[in-house]
Design an enzyme around this catalytic site. Structure first.
Site, PDB file in Angstrom:
ATOM      1  N   HIS A  33       0.768  -1.230  -0.028  1.00 17.31           N
ATOM      2  CA  HIS A  33       0.060   0.076   0.106  1.00 17.31           C
ATOM      3  C   HIS A  33       0.746   1.111   0.008  1.00 17.31           C
ATOM      4  CE1 HIS A  33      -3.966   2.076   0.804  1.00 17.31           C
ATOM      5  NE2 HIS A  33      -4.385   1.170   0.258  1.00 17.31           N
ATOM      6  N   ASP A  82      -7.939   4.379   8.212  1.00 19.77           N
ATOM      7  CA  ASP A  82      -9.411   4.603   7.733  1.00 19.77           C
ATOM      8  C   ASP A  82      -9.584   3.450   6.880  1.00 19.77           C
ATOM      9  OD1 ASP A  82      -9.984   7.174   8.607  1.00 19.77           O
ATOM     10  OD2 ASP A  82      -9.034   8.073   7.068  1.00 19.77           O
ATOM     11  N   GLU A 134     -13.181  13.453  11.918  1.00 22.78           N
ATOM     12  CA  GLU A 134     -12.236  13.501  10.878  1.00 22.78           C
ATOM     13  C   GLU A 134     -13.021  14.758   9.951  1.00 22.78           C
ATOM     14  OE1 GLU A 134     -10.823  10.550   8.022  1.00 22.78           O
ATOM     15  OE2 GLU A 134      -9.976   9.284   9.510  1.00 22.78           O
TER      16      GLU A 134
END
Length: 502
Positions: free
Chosen positions: A94, A152, A265
Site C-alpha cells: 500500500h 481509515d 475527521e
C-alpha cells in the site's frame, strides 16, 4: 531526419513496454538455506507495483516465508554471504512510490505470516506482521475486545502501518497505532531475531515504530486491546465557514472521553471536484450541491460515538451536545446508526464500488501532511483556496482534521510537527490517469513550495524523498539517532532500500 518522428514514436513505445520486458536479475540462494525463491513472471509482476501505481521496480525474486526463521536465514545470508543483495518486506503493497520495493533484490511477502492470538485476560493480542487489520478486528471483536486506534482503510498489514505510524480518526483520543504497541519481534538487517519493548532492546523498539522499515522486519506485534462496542452513531454536518469548522473540531478533540466523540475527521467538498452527498437524505442532496457551487468550498465535519445498550444514556447526551452546541449550517446534519465493524470497515465499500468502475487500480499521487494548529488558516488560504480550488478539476478526497500532539511518543522514529499541542492531519488524496501523473505531482510540489515559502512548518507522512538533505531535514533532531540505529541494526544497508534514505 525525415524519419525522426517515427523514431521518437518507436522509442516511446519501447519505453512504455520496457517494464513488462525486463527480466529480474538472477539471485541464487544456496540449498542450505532451505528457502524457495519465486522468480516466475506472476510473482515478479505482483511485487513490482504498489498501490500508488506510479513506479515499476523489478525485484530479483520473492520469498513466502513459513516462519520468521526463514527471514532470519535470508538476512543472515544477505549480510554475510559472498553476494550482497537488498531485502524489502512487503505486506499489501500500500505504499505510494515504491517504498516497499527493491531493485534486483528479494521481496519478503509478509502476507504469508498471518495470525492473531488473544491473551487470556483479553488485554492484548499477539499478531503476526503480515496480518491485515481487518482480520485483527474480526478475531478480537468475536471476543468482545478490539484495538483502540485504526487507519481509515483496514486491508493493510500490521507491519506496514507500524513502520509508518498508522493514523486515522481515533488518533486524537488514543494516539496513532504505534502508540498502542507493547512488544515487537523484529529481525534486524544482520538476521538477528530479537524481541523488544520499552524495557527490552528499547533502542530497536522505538526505532522500528515509525522507522520506515530501516532497522528490522516486524514479525510479531503485541497490540493493546480494550472493550469493543457494538455500534456507532455516525454523523456528518456541514459548515460554510472554515474558522467555525476548525473551532468545533478543536473543541471536540479536547473533551473528556465520556462527554466527547470517539472518532473525528474532516473533509472538503470543493466546487471543482466530485461532491458525494450520498450520506445525506435525498431531500438535501441537491441543496448541498448548490451550497458547494455557491460557496466554492463546504467543510464536512465527520464524527462517531461508539456505544452498547448500557451506554445509551451517555449517547443521548453526546448527540444532544452535537446538535445543540456546534456551529454547523442549520438543517445540514445527518446521522447513521451502524454496527461497529461496519463503521471501521466503511472504506471497503468504497473500494468495491471503485473496483467495479475500474477506478481503484489507478495512479495515486497522494500528498499527506501535518500542519501546526496556528498555521492551519494560512494553509487553508494559501493551499486550499489559492491552489486546490483554482485547479480546473480535482479527483479524490481532501481530508483535514486535528489531533492531540501529546498522544505521540517522541522516542519513536515517526515524525510529526513538534511546535504545538494540536497538529492538523491533511490528506490530499487525488487519483490520476497515467497521462496526468506529472501534472498532479507538480501540483503537490507547488503545495510544498508554497508552505515552505510561507513559513508553514509542515511534515510529510508516507513521503518519498530522493535527496539525503531532505531526509535530514525531515527527521531534524532525530536524524543523528536514526542514522546511528541504521549503523547498529542494518550496517550493510540491506533493508527497505525503496525508501531512498541511505
Amino acid at each position: 531526419m525525415a524519419d525522426l518522428p517515427l523514431m521518437i514514436t518507436l522509442m516511446t513505445v519501447l519505453i512504455y513496454l520496457l517494464p513488462s520486458c525486463i527480466k529480474s536479475s538472477e539471485i541464487i540462494l544456496p540449498k542450505s538455506l532451505n528457502l524457495t525463491l519465486l522468480t516466475d513472471p506472476s510473482a515478479i509482476s505482483a511485487a513490482s507495483h504498489d498501490f500508488g501505481n506510479i513506479t515499476t521496480v523489478i525485484p530479483g525474486g520473492v520469498i513466502c516465508p513459513s516462519s520468521p526463521a526463514e527471514i532470519s536465514r535470508l538476512l543472515s545470508y544477505a549480510s554475510n554471504g559472498e553476494r550482497k543483495f537488498q531485502v524489502a518486506a512487503r505486506g499489501q503493497g500500500h505504499s505510494l512510490k515504491g517504498q516497499a520495493a527493491v531493485l534486483n533484490g528479494v521481496i519478503v511477502n509478509m502476507t504469508c505470516l498471518a495470525g492473531v492470538v488473544i491473551s487470556d485476560d483479553m488485554k492484548y493480542a499477539d499478531v503476526a506482521g503480515g496480518t491485515l487489520w481487518v482480520d485483527v478486528l474480526k478475531n478480537t471483536a468475536e471476543k468482545g475486545v478490539s484495538p483502540v486506534s485504526w487507519t481509515d482503510y483496514l486491508h493493510v498489514s500490521i507491519g506496514g502501518t507500524l513502520s509508518n505510524a498508522g493514523i486515522g480518526g481515533e488518533v486524537f483520543r488514543n494516539g496513532p497505532q504505534i502508540s498502542n504497541v507493547l512488544e515487537l519481534d523484529v529481525i534486524t538487517g544482520k538476521g538477528e531475531m530479537l524481541a523488544c519493548s520499552s524495557q527490552l532492546n528499547s533502542e530497536l523498539f522505538y526505532g522500528v515504530l515509525g522507522g520506515l522499515g530501516q532497522f528490522g522486519i516486524i514479525t510479531r506485534a503485541r497490540i493493546v486491546l480494550n472493550h469493543a462496542p457494538k455500534r456507532a452513531k455516525w454523523f456528518r454536518m456541514l459548515y460554510s465557514d472554515f474558522t467555525a469548522f476548525t473551532k468545533d473540531q478543536e473543541r471536540l478533540i479536547s473533551m473528556a472521553d465520556d462527554a466527547g466523540v470517539d472518532y473525528l475527521e474532516g473533509q472538503l467538498f470543493m466546487s471543482n471536484g466530485v461532491v458525494d452527498t450520498s450520506f445525506f437524505p435525498q431531500s438535501n442532496q441537491s441543496k448541498i450541491a448548490d451550497l458547494v457551487k455557491s460557496h466554492g468550498i463546504i467543510y464536512v465535519l465527520e464524527v462517531a460515538k461508539f456505544y452498547d445498550d448500557p451506554t445509551l444514556p451517555i449517547i443521548g447526551q453526546v448527540v444532544d451536545m452535537l446538535t445543540r452546541t456546534l456551529s454547523y449550517l442549520p438543517g445540514f446534519i445527518s446521522m447513521h446508526d451502524v454496527a461497529y465493524f461496519d463503521f471501521l470497515n466503511r472504506v471497503k465499500a468504497e473500494e468495491d464500488k471503485l473496483r467495479s468502475l475500474g477506478l481503484w487500480e489507478v495512479p495515486h499521487p497522494w500528498l499527506n501532511l501535518y500542519v501546526p494548529k496556528s498555521q492551519i488558516l494560512d494553509f487553508h488560504n494559501g493551499v486550499v483556496k489559492d491552489i486546490l480550488l483554482k485547479q480546473n478539476s480535482t479527483s479524490g478526497l481532501t481530508l483535514l482534521y486535528p489531533s492531540n500532539r501529546n498522544k505521540w511518543d517522541n522516542r519513536m522514529s515517526a515524525m510529526v510537527t513538534d511546535e504545538e499541542d494540536v497538529v492538523y492531519i491533511i490528506g490530499i488524496l487525488q487519483s490520476a490517469t497515467p497521462q496526468n501523473v506529472p501534472e498532479v505531482e507538480s501540483l503537490n510540489d507547488s503545495i510544498i513550495r508554497v508552505c515552505k515559502d510561507s513559513g508553514i512548518k509542515i511534515k510529510q507522512y508516507l513521503m518519498h524523498y530522493t535527496r539525503k538533505e531532505d531526509w535530514v531535514e525531515h527527521f531534524g533532531t532525530k536524524w543523528s539517532d536514526f542514522s546511528k540505529r541504521k549503523d547498529l541494526f542494518d550496517p550493510k544497508k540491506l533493508l527497505s532500500p525503496g525508501q531512498d534514505i541511505f
